[in-house]
Motif scaffolding. Structure first.
Motif, mmCIF file in Angstrom:
data_model
loop_
_atom_site.group_PDB
_atom_site.id
_atom_site.type_symbol
_atom_site.label_atom_id
_atom_site.label_comp_id
_atom_site.label_asym_id
_atom_site.label_seq_id
_atom_site.Cartn_x
_atom_site.Cartn_y
_atom_site.Cartn_z
ATOM 1 N N MET A 157 -13.662 10.503 -2.933
ATOM 2 C CA MET A 157 -12.655 9.518 -2.529
ATOM 3 C C MET A 157 -12.029 9.998 -1.218
ATOM 4 O O MET A 157 -11.641 11.150 -1.098
ATOM 5 C CB MET A 157 -11.584 9.405 -3.628
ATOM 6 C CG MET A 157 -10.478 8.446 -3.284
ATOM 7 S SD MET A 157 -9.167 8.282 -4.538
ATOM 8 C CE MET A 157 -9.999 7.480 -5.867
ATOM 9 N N ASN A 158 -11.922 9.106 -0.241
ATOM 10 C CA ASN A 158 -11.309 9.481 1.024
ATOM 11 C C ASN A 158 -9.781 9.275 0.958
ATOM 12 O O ASN A 158 -9.249 8.758 -0.022
ATOM 13 C CB ASN A 158 -11.930 8.713 2.197
ATOM 14 C CG ASN A 158 -11.666 7.220 2.120
ATOM 15 O OD1 ASN A 158 -10.726 6.757 1.486
ATOM 16 N ND2 ASN A 158 -12.528 6.453 2.769
ATOM 17 N N GLN A 163 -4.723 6.920 -1.145
ATOM 18 C CA GLN A 163 -3.402 6.354 -0.887
ATOM 19 C C GLN A 163 -3.285 4.962 -1.491
ATOM 20 O O GLN A 163 -2.277 4.615 -2.101
ATOM 21 C CB GLN A 163 -3.125 6.316 0.613
ATOM 22 C CG GLN A 163 -1.719 5.869 0.939
ATOM 23 C CD GLN A 163 -1.429 5.958 2.422
ATOM 24 O OE1 GLN A 163 -2.314 5.837 3.253
ATOM 25 N NE2 GLN A 163 -0.172 6.157 2.748
ATOM 26 N N ARG A 164 -4.309 4.147 -1.359
ATOM 27 C CA ARG A 164 -4.296 2.800 -1.937
ATOM 28 C C ARG A 164 -4.203 2.864 -3.457
ATOM 29 O O ARG A 164 -3.477 2.099 -4.082
ATOM 30 C CB ARG A 164 -5.564 2.049 -1.500
ATOM 31 C CG ARG A 164 -5.619 0.651 -1.967
ATOM 32 C CD ARG A 164 -4.573 -0.216 -1.236
ATOM 33 N NE ARG A 164 -4.206 -1.299 -2.097
ATOM 34 C CZ ARG A 164 -2.960 -1.626 -2.440
ATOM 35 N NH1 ARG A 164 -1.938 -0.981 -1.954
ATOM 36 N NH2 ARG A 164 -2.725 -2.608 -3.241
ATOM 37 N N SER A 165 -4.917 3.795 -4.053
ATOM 38 C CA SER A 165 -4.864 3.982 -5.506
ATOM 39 C C SER A 165 -3.457 4.389 -5.939
ATOM 40 O O SER A 165 -2.925 3.882 -6.929
ATOM 41 C CB SER A 165 -5.881 5.047 -5.922
ATOM 42 O OG SER A 165 -5.768 5.314 -7.295
ATOM 43 N N ALA A 179 3.095 0.496 -7.799
ATOM 44 C CA ALA A 179 3.419 -0.920 -7.993
ATOM 45 C C ALA A 179 3.347 -1.302 -9.465
ATOM 46 O O ALA A 179 4.234 -1.983 -9.988
ATOM 47 C CB ALA A 179 2.477 -1.793 -7.164
ATOM 48 N N ALA A 180 2.300 -0.865 -10.153
ATOM 49 C CA ALA A 180 2.129 -1.201 -11.573
ATOM 50 C C ALA A 180 3.238 -0.594 -12.428
ATOM 51 O O ALA A 180 3.632 -1.157 -13.447
ATOM 52 C CB ALA A 180 0.763 -0.729 -12.056
ATOM 53 N N THR A 181 3.770 0.536 -12.000
ATOM 54 C CA THR A 181 4.804 1.228 -12.770
ATOM 55 C C THR A 181 6.205 0.719 -12.468
ATOM 56 O O THR A 181 6.997 0.503 -13.378
ATOM 57 C CB THR A 181 4.739 2.748 -12.472
ATOM 58 O OG1 THR A 181 3.424 3.214 -12.756
ATOM 59 C CG2 THR A 181 5.748 3.506 -13.324
ATOM 60 N N ASN A 225 5.299 1.854 7.643
ATOM 61 C CA ASN A 225 4.698 3.150 7.367
ATOM 62 C C ASN A 225 3.190 2.958 7.265
ATOM 63 O O ASN A 225 2.686 1.865 7.450
ATOM 64 C CB ASN A 225 5.309 3.769 6.101
ATOM 65 C CG ASN A 225 5.144 2.871 4.887
ATOM 66 O OD1 ASN A 225 4.055 2.359 4.642
ATOM 67 N ND2 ASN A 225 6.202 2.662 4.143
ATOM 68 N N ASP A 226 2.492 4.005 6.981
ATOM 69 C CA ASP A 226 1.028 3.922 6.946
ATOM 70 C C ASP A 226 0.479 3.539 5.579
ATOM 71 O O ASP A 226 -0.725 3.533 5.387
ATOM 72 C CB ASP A 226 0.423 5.263 7.372
ATOM 73 C CG ASP A 226 0.665 5.550 8.841
ATOM 74 O OD1 ASP A 226 0.816 4.584 9.609
ATOM 75 O OD2 ASP A 226 0.700 6.733 9.216
ATOM 76 N N SER A 227 1.366 3.231 4.647
ATOM 77 C CA SER A 227 0.894 2.850 3.319
ATOM 78 C C SER A 227 0.921 1.328 3.184
ATOM 79 O O SER A 227 1.352 0.620 4.081
ATOM 80 C CB SER A 227 1.776 3.479 2.238
ATOM 81 O OG SER A 227 2.982 2.767 2.097
#
Length: 135
Positions: free
Chosen positions: A1-2, A7-9, A15-17, A120-122
């Motif tokens: 995984m890169n 970060q997306r994961s 978000a789900a939490t 931000n970068d996320s």
């Protein structure tokens, strides 16, 4: 995984939490220039999103890495000033547009003006907002 996939994961897990409050972005525009009144923007549709809220967050001192001084509220023993009522965070990866400073956010019958939207970068949005009266 890169890195981007990790970060997306992570953003999706956050978000789900935590993103369990419903918000609506209300796009607004000025008809005839910067001094005209705000009105609904016909070029952009409202959209709903799930997010989380931090109510009445405290300001950080100018240099929060430094210990408080006697000129800072923390150094005087009082609470820090509040610069905005809410910090709203949300997974914004699928938003149709990034809300602007003239747009409003509605939540639980209240309308909030966007004070700042640091990028931000996320894929998570951070929006500083304060309550306004509904027209």
């Amino acid at each position: 995984m890169n890195w981007a996939a990790a970060q997306r994961s992570s953003d999706s897990l956050v978000a789900a939490t935590f993103d369990n409050e419903t918000f609506v972005v209300v796009p607004m525009a000025r008809a005839a220039g910067v001094n005209s009144a705000l009105q609904p923007d016909p070029a952009r549709a409202s959209f709903t999103f799930l997010g989380s809220i931090d109510q009445f967050p405290r300001d950080l001192p100018v240099s929060f890495a430094q210990p408080p001084s006697l000129t800072s509220p923390a150094g005087r023993g009082s609470d820090a000033a509040v610069s905005h009522e809410w910090v709203i965070t949300a997974d914004a990866i699928s938003w149709p547009f990034w809300p602007g400073s003239d747009d409003f956010i509605e939540h639980a019958g209240g309308r909030y003006a966007i004070g700042a939207r640091p990028r931000n970068d996320s894929g998570r949005a951070v929006i500083f907002a304060s309550r306004v009266r509904k027209p």
